[in-house]
Motif scaffolding. Structure first.
Motif, PDB file in Angstrom:
ATOM      1  N   ASN A   1     112.218  -6.702   0.042  1.00  0.00           N
ATOM      2  CA  ASN A   1     113.618  -7.117   0.090  1.00  0.00           C
ATOM      3  C   ASN A   1     113.923  -7.851   1.397  1.00  0.00           C
ATOM      4  O   ASN A   1     114.507  -8.935   1.381  1.00  0.00           O
TER       5      ASN A   1
ATOM      6  N   GLY B   1     114.548 -11.898   2.100  1.00  0.00           N
ATOM      7  CA  GLY B   1     115.758 -12.300   2.814  1.00  0.00           C
ATOM      8  C   GLY B   1     115.455 -13.182   4.007  1.00  0.00           C
ATOM      9  O   GLY B   1     116.157 -14.165   4.264  1.00  0.00           O
TER      10      GLY B   1
ATOM     11  N   ALA C   1     126.215 -13.125   4.307  1.00  0.00           N
ATOM     12  CA  ALA C   1     126.202 -12.918   2.852  1.00  0.00           C
ATOM     13  C   ALA C   1     124.861 -12.352   2.391  1.00  0.00           C
ATOM     14  O   ALA C   1     124.811 -11.484   1.510  1.00  0.00           O
ATOM     15  N   LEU C   2     123.785 -12.815   2.997  1.00  0.00           N
ATOM     16  CA  LEU C   2     122.456 -12.345   2.627  1.00  0.00           C
ATOM     17  C   LEU C   2     122.270 -10.869   2.956  1.00  0.00           C
ATOM     18  O   LEU C   2     121.775 -10.104   2.126  1.00  0.00           O
TER      19      LEU C   2
ATOM     20  N   THR D   1     124.274  -8.755   0.579  1.00  0.00           N
ATOM     21  CA  THR D   1     123.612  -8.759  -0.728  1.00  0.00           C
ATOM     22  C   THR D   1     122.376  -7.863  -0.720  1.00  0.00           C
ATOM     23  O   THR D   1     122.143  -7.102  -1.669  1.00  0.00           O
ATOM     24  N   GLN D   2     121.597  -7.924   0.342  1.00  0.00           N
ATOM     25  CA  GLN D   2     120.401  -7.088   0.429  1.00  0.00           C
ATOM     26  C   GLN D   2     120.751  -5.604   0.396  1.00  0.00           C
ATOM     27  O   GLN D   2     120.132  -4.834  -0.340  1.00  0.00           O
TER      28      GLN D   2
ATOM     29  N   LEU E   1     123.485  -4.228  -0.762  1.00  0.00           N
ATOM     30  CA  LEU E   1     124.030  -3.888  -2.075  1.00  0.00           C
ATOM     31  C   LEU E   1     122.915  -3.724  -3.108  1.00  0.00           C
ATOM     32  O   LEU E   1     122.953  -2.807  -3.937  1.00  0.00           O
ATOM     33  N   LEU E   2     121.923  -4.597  -3.064  1.00  0.00           N
ATOM     34  CA  LEU E   2     120.791  -4.468  -3.987  1.00  0.00           C
ATOM     35  C   LEU E   2     120.033  -3.161  -3.765  1.00  0.00           C
ATOM     36  O   LEU E   2     119.640  -2.491  -4.729  1.00  0.00           O
TER      37      LEU E   2
END
Length: 145
Positions: free
Chosen positions: A49, A53, A74-75, A78-79, A81-82
């Motif tokens: 992950n 990124g 944002a990255l 997102t990471q 959250l994933l």
């Protein structure tokens, strides 16, 4: 991939791999085989992950330098959250120990972020383009004033 990108990746991956080895050993010691497997999977997921990124962030910096900072924010959101979604999906799995998985995932992610921060702080980034400074000197030296 440029040499400084590869160096950053190496400076992040090595401490994360060492953390993974420690996590797997602790998983085997405290929980057994399922704990070791969970720690290995957690470390692998975290490294994949964060590595993906880093790759996306480096590509963005080269292609669209104007949105680099906002893309970085944002990255990272997102990471994380994933990873949270993955933890929620795998909370009832019987393939491995979920506690060892979660702790290894957390430890590997924190080590990667710390190593990436250290790598970027130690990186020597030019604030002035040396070619443009030389061009200005030669242009002013040849002027008739």
């Amino acid at each position: 991939m440029q040499s400084n990108d590869a160096r950053t990746l190496l400076q992040c991956a090595v401490p994360t791999a060492i953390t993974g080895v420690v996590a797997v050993a602790l998983g085997f010691v405290f929980v057994g085989g399922e704990g070791g497997i969970g720690a290995a999977v957690g470390t692998t997921v975290a490294a994949a992950n964060m590595g993906l990124g880093l790759f996306v962030l480096q590509r963005t910096a080269k292609s669209y330098p104007g949105i680099f900072q906002s893309m970085g924010l944002a990255l990272f959101v997102t990471q994380f959250l994933l990873l949270a979604i993955l933890l929620a999906v795998l909370k009832d799995t019987t393939l491995f120990n979920t506690r060892a998985f979660a702790f290894a995932l957390l430890a590997a992610t924190l080590v990667w972020v710390a190593a990436q921060t250290r790598a970027h702080m130690k990186e020597k980034i030019l604030y002035v383009n040396p070619e443009s400074a030389d061009a200005e000197k030669s242009a002013s030296a040849g002027s008739p004033s």
